[in-house]
Design a protein around this motif. Structure first.
Motif, short mmCIF file in Angstrom:
data_model
loop_
_atom_site.label_atom_id
_atom_site.label_comp_id
_atom_site.label_asym_id
_atom_site.label_seq_id
_atom_site.Cartn_x
_atom_site.Cartn_y
_atom_site.Cartn_z
N THR A 12 -20.85 72.83 28.90
CA THR A 12 -21.05 71.76 27.93
C THR A 12 -21.79 72.36 26.74
OG1 THR A 12 -21.13 70.06 29.64
CG2 THR A 12 -22.14 69.51 27.52
N TYR A 13 -21.23 72.16 25.56
CA TYR A 13 -21.79 72.74 24.34
C TYR A 13 -22.18 71.60 23.41
CZ TYR A 13 -19.46 76.81 26.26
OH TYR A 13 -19.06 77.83 27.08
N LYS A 14 -23.47 71.52 23.05
CA LYS A 14 -23.98 70.48 22.17
C LYS A 14 -24.17 71.06 20.78
CE LYS A 14 -26.49 68.09 25.81
NZ LYS A 14 -27.79 67.62 26.26
N SER A 15 -23.81 70.25 19.76
CA SER A 15 -24.00 70.74 18.40
C SER A 15 -23.92 69.60 17.40
CB SER A 15 -22.94 71.79 18.05
OG SER A 15 -21.68 71.17 17.88
N ALA A 33 -10.28 74.87 32.87
CA ALA A 33 -11.75 74.93 32.94
C ALA A 33 -12.34 73.66 32.30
CB ALA A 33 -12.27 76.17 32.21
N SER A 34 -13.47 73.19 32.83
CA SER A 34 -14.15 72.02 32.30
C SER A 34 -15.00 72.43 31.10
CB SER A 34 -15.01 71.39 33.39
OG SER A 34 -15.74 70.31 32.87
N ARG A 38 -20.01 68.33 22.82
CA ARG A 38 -20.74 67.07 22.71
C ARG A 38 -21.56 67.06 21.42
NH1 ARG A 38 -23.65 66.19 27.82
NH2 ARG A 38 -21.61 65.48 28.49
N GLY A 39 -21.36 66.03 20.62
CA GLY A 39 -22.13 65.87 19.40
C GLY A 39 -23.54 65.43 19.69
N GLU A 40 -24.49 65.99 18.97
CA GLU A 40 -25.88 65.56 19.11
C GLU A 40 -26.07 64.22 18.42
OE1 GLU A 40 -28.29 68.77 17.64
OE2 GLU A 40 -28.05 69.90 19.49
N ASP A 41 -27.15 63.53 18.76
CA ASP A 41 -27.45 62.24 18.14
C ASP A 41 -27.48 62.38 16.63
OD1 ASP A 41 -27.61 61.10 20.62
OD2 ASP A 41 -29.80 61.19 20.72
N ASP A 42 -27.01 61.35 15.95
CA ASP A 42 -27.03 61.26 14.49
C ASP A 42 -26.09 62.24 13.79
OD1 ASP A 42 -28.87 59.18 14.52
OD2 ASP A 42 -30.56 60.58 14.59
N CYS A 43 -25.19 62.91 14.50
CA CYS A 43 -24.21 63.73 13.78
C CYS A 43 -22.99 62.85 13.50
CB CYS A 43 -23.86 65.01 14.53
SG CYS A 43 -22.69 64.86 15.87
N PRO A 44 -22.38 62.99 12.31
CA PRO A 44 -21.28 62.10 11.93
C PRO A 44 -20.00 62.32 12.72
CG PRO A 44 -21.60 63.79 10.29
CD PRO A 44 -22.73 63.93 11.27
N CYS A 45 -19.82 63.51 13.27
CA CYS A 45 -18.62 63.81 14.06
C CYS A 45 -18.88 65.09 14.86
CB CYS A 45 -17.39 63.97 13.19
SG CYS A 45 -17.50 65.29 11.98
N GLY A 58 -7.11 71.41 25.97
CA GLY A 58 -7.85 71.35 27.22
C GLY A 58 -9.32 71.06 27.10
N LEU A 59 -9.76 70.48 25.99
CA LEU A 59 -11.19 70.24 25.75
C LEU A 59 -11.53 68.76 25.96
CD1 LEU A 59 -11.56 72.18 22.38
CD2 LEU A 59 -11.93 73.06 24.69
N THR A 60 -12.79 68.50 26.34
CA THR A 60 -13.35 67.16 26.30
C THR A 60 -14.28 67.13 25.10
OG1 THR A 60 -13.22 66.83 28.68
CG2 THR A 60 -14.81 65.47 27.49
#
Length: 159
Positions: A12-15, A33-34, A38-45, A58-60
């Motif tokens: 899981t990659y947050k940015s 592969a899973s 994941r967007g961090e809070d307050d990011c527009p996209c 193949g991404l979530t």
């Protein structure tokens, strides 16, 4: 660089918003592969597309707060075998908003958003063999073009 292929390992990659401005392919590696972006809070996209050809496989892709998981500002984006999910309120799974921007969604699932897909300003979106499960379904604003083929839809389609 244009033409690059990026293979993303399990995790899981947050940015903040990931700006995609080159012709690139980003896929989960190895296949199946899973991989979650994941967007961090307050990011527009999570993904902001300014590329003539950006392909994601193949991404979530998850977004949690006001905005979109994938935003096509200019150019073209393809989502293949992806899951695009909102985890908060007032989210859009896919926003195609640049004039003449295009997106293809193939064998993917867009769920748990306020709006599954929103297409604006002469944008074009083709959704094939996919699932769209969001409160307000698919919205096509003035002069937008949306093609839906062999899909399961939950929520209204508004033109």
């Amino acid at each position: 660089r244009d033409g690059d292929q990026i293979f993303i390992s399990k995790g899981t990659y947050k940015s903040q918003a990931l700006l995609v401005a080159t012709e690139v392919t980003m896929v989960a590696f190895p296949e199946g592969a899973s991989v979650t972006l994941r967007g961090e809070d307050d990011c527009p996209c999570v993904l902001e597309i300014w590329s003539n050809s950006a392909v994601f496989g193949g991404l979530t892709i998850e977004h949690s707060d006001r905005g979109s998981s994938v935003k096509v500002c200019s150019g073209h984006c393809t989502l293949q075998n992806c899951v695009v999910r909102g985890t908060g309120e007032n989210t859009m799974g896919l926003l195609v908003e640049g004039e003449c921007s295009t997106a293809n969604v193939e064998s993917s699932a867009i769920s748990c958003n306020e709006f599954a897909v929103v297409v604006r300003q002469k944008g074009r979106c083709e959704i094939r063999h996919s699932i769209c499960e969001s409160r307000n379904g698919i919205i096509a604003e003035t002069a937008a073009n949306v093609i839906v083929d062999h899909c399961t839809l939950h929520g209204p389609v508004v033109y």
